[in-house]
Motif scaffolding. Structure first.
Motif, PDB file in Angstrom:
ATOM      1  N   LEU A 183       7.336  13.572  -6.456  1.00  0.00           N
ATOM      2  CA  LEU A 183       6.954  12.537  -5.515  1.00  0.00           C
ATOM      3  C   LEU A 183       7.840  11.270  -5.652  1.00  0.00           C
ATOM      4  O   LEU A 183       7.961  10.625  -4.699  1.00  0.00           O
ATOM      5  N   LEU A 184       8.242  11.086  -6.992  1.00  0.00           N
ATOM      6  CA  LEU A 184       8.966   9.608  -7.176  1.00  0.00           C
ATOM      7  C   LEU A 184      10.419   9.889  -6.664  1.00  0.00           C
ATOM      8  O   LEU A 184      11.016   8.871  -6.417  1.00  0.00           O
ATOM      9  N   GLY A 185      10.868  11.219  -6.579  1.00  0.00           N
ATOM     10  CA  GLY A 185      12.455  11.378  -6.181  1.00  0.00           C
ATOM     11  C   GLY A 185      13.321  11.119  -7.464  1.00  0.00           C
ATOM     12  O   GLY A 185      14.420  10.823  -7.445  1.00  0.00           O
ATOM     13  N   HIS A 186      12.635  11.413  -8.644  1.00  0.00           N
ATOM     14  CA  HIS A 186      13.580  11.147  -9.935  1.00  0.00           C
ATOM     15  C   HIS A 186      14.493  12.543  -9.969  1.00  0.00           C
ATOM     16  O   HIS A 186      14.137  13.601 -10.016  1.00  0.00           O
ATOM     17  N   ALA A 187      15.786  12.199 -10.174  1.00  0.00           N
ATOM     18  CA  ALA A 187      16.687  13.326 -10.467  1.00  0.00           C
ATOM     19  C   ALA A 187      16.442  13.897 -11.947  1.00  0.00           C
ATOM     20  O   ALA A 187      16.685  15.267 -11.643  1.00  0.00           O
ATOM     21  N   CYS A 192       1.856   5.777  -2.128  1.00  0.00           N
ATOM     22  CA  CYS A 192       2.785   6.847  -2.009  1.00  0.00           C
ATOM     23  C   CYS A 192       3.909   6.975  -2.899  1.00  0.00           C
ATOM     24  O   CYS A 192       4.803   7.900  -3.075  1.00  0.00           O
ATOM     25  N   GLY A 193       4.001   5.912  -3.951  1.00  0.00           N
ATOM     26  CA  GLY A 193       4.957   5.817  -4.850  1.00  0.00           C
ATOM     27  C   GLY A 193       6.396   5.720  -4.441  1.00  0.00           C
ATOM     28  O   GLY A 193       7.518   6.043  -4.734  1.00  0.00           O
ATOM     29  N   PRO A 227       3.640  12.867   0.575  1.00  0.00           N
ATOM     30  CA  PRO A 227       1.982  12.737   1.307  1.00  0.00           C
ATOM     31  C   PRO A 227       1.714  11.286   1.552  1.00  0.00           C
ATOM     32  O   PRO A 227       2.128  10.440   0.561  1.00  0.00           O
ATOM     33  N   VAL A 228       1.156  10.984   2.591  1.00  0.00           N
ATOM     34  CA  VAL A 228       0.716   9.818   2.735  1.00  0.00           C
ATOM     35  C   VAL A 228      -0.613   9.592   2.891  1.00  0.00           C
ATOM     36  O   VAL A 228      -1.239  10.359   3.909  1.00  0.00           O
ATOM     37  N   THR A 276       0.931  -1.299  -0.054  1.00  0.00           N
ATOM     38  CA  THR A 276       0.077  -0.003  -0.144  1.00  0.00           C
ATOM     39  C   THR A 276       0.885   1.230  -0.155  1.00  0.00           C
ATOM     40  O   THR A 276       0.313   2.001  -0.606  1.00  0.00           O
ATOM     41  N   LEU A 277       1.930   1.152   0.678  1.00  0.00           N
ATOM     42  CA  LEU A 277       2.920   2.397   0.717  1.00  0.00           C
ATOM     43  C   LEU A 277       3.331   2.444  -0.786  1.00  0.00           C
ATOM     44  O   LEU A 277       3.803   3.560  -1.161  1.00  0.00           O
ATOM     45  N   LEU A 278       3.841   1.423  -1.270  1.00  0.00           N
ATOM     46  CA  LEU A 278       4.237   1.595  -2.916  1.00  0.00           C
ATOM     47  C   LEU A 278       3.402   2.141  -3.823  1.00  0.00           C
ATOM     48  O   LEU A 278       3.782   3.050  -4.628  1.00  0.00           O
TER      49      LEU A 278
END
Length: 305
Positions: A273-277, A156-157, A190-191, A151-153
């Motif tokens: 949100l994904l943390g992509h550089a 929340c991505g 965000p959660v 569910t976190l994956l």
């Protein structure tokens, strides 16, 4: 044989990647193999060990010879591109630290390859996966654990390593979570309520105490949850649901991004949100969406039949 100076430089570079850039051990191991193989090839190609000064005399022709040799050894273009990226990173570092001229190495062109598109699940399939996870074990707390992680994956991505990296000090989950991702880059995620509730149900059922310096998600014996365990559980779930082999834990993160995009999400916001550089990584999901639309077009448009 690689010269002692080159070997020492490689170890220093790997230490830099670990301490200052936060590279995980699996990445460090791959970097070490890739650069060691390159240095070994250059040594054999030139017939003598290459000290640091000799490395700046590497020519474009020799770079092409290494790439041709590597391809001839059965390495695909994607893997060769990864190896070349590691070598270039090492030489950039050598340039900054030792003043070595890296032009010939950095000018080597990466081989072209077909970038694999992420394979997200449909919203209904993603929910079916979450609903089915808890039935894969006779121990209710383990079912709640797997449901909470996935569910976190999806909600929340998170990357699987990020979810499994949560510590007791991160609890209780609030409306946002500070995540340290690849390269030590921090982001605020965000959660959503279903994710918070799934984690709360797991914590209430977990037989192990939530200590501040210990992982939230535990294995059956109380140690850190191995990602392989979750991958195996997902494999059983997808078989039960008739989903393709691409329905992995990481596919839930892809699904998060694709479903946000389909709902009108901003590409820049999704990148954060994904943390992509790089935005180009996030833009892959645009290609996924376009591909899906073309499939629908091909099935439904009168002229396509």
């Amino acid at each position: 044989m690689i010269s002692p100076a080159a070997r020492d430089a490689l170890q220093d570079w790997l230490a830099y990647q670990k301490s200052l850039r936060g590279a995980p051990q699996t990445t460090l191991d791959a970097y070490g193999r890739d650069v060691s193989d390159f240095l070994a090839f250059i040594t054999e190609h030139k017939g003598e060990a290459q000290g640091l000064r000799a490395l700046e005399r590497i020519s474009v022709t020799e770079m092409r010879a290494w790439m041709a040799f590597t391809r001839g050894d059965g390495v695909g273009p994607r893997s060769l591109a990864r190896k070349l990226s590691a070598v270039k990173s090492f030489f950039r570092w050598l340039s900054e630290r030792e003043g070595i001229e890296p032009t010939a190495v950095l000018s080597a062109r990466s081989p072209k390859y077909q970038r694999k598109l992420p394979r997200p699940l449909s919203p209904d399939a993603a929910q079916d996966v979450i609903d089915t996870l808890s039935f894969q074990t006779t121990q209710p707390w383990i079912g709640k654990r797997d449901e909470a992680v996935v569910t976190l994956l999806y909600g929340c991505g998170l990357r699987i390593s990020e979810a499994l990296g949560l510590l007791g000090s991160d609890l209780p989950l609030g409306e946002a979570l500070r995540i340290t991702g690849k390269g030590g880059k921090e982001r605020i995620v965000p959660v959503i309520a279903p994710a918070r509730e799934a984690v709360e149900r797991y914590i209430a059922a977990c037989p192990y105490p939530m200590e501040a310096d210990q992982p939230v998600f535990r294995g059956a014996r109380g140690g850190p949850l191995n990602p392989r365990t979750l991958q195996q559980t997902m494999a059983r779930v997808r078989m039960q649901l008739g989903l393709p082999s691409t329905a992995t834990p990481h596919a839930m993160r892809h699904s998060f991004a694709t479903h946000l995009l389909n709902a009108g999400g901003d590409l820049r916001a999704i990148q954060e949100l994904l943390g992509h550089a790089s935005l180009s990584t996030t833009q892959t999901y645009t290609a996924v969406d376009t591909s899906r639309l073309m499939e629908v077009y091909a099935r439904t448009h009168p002229r396509a039949k």
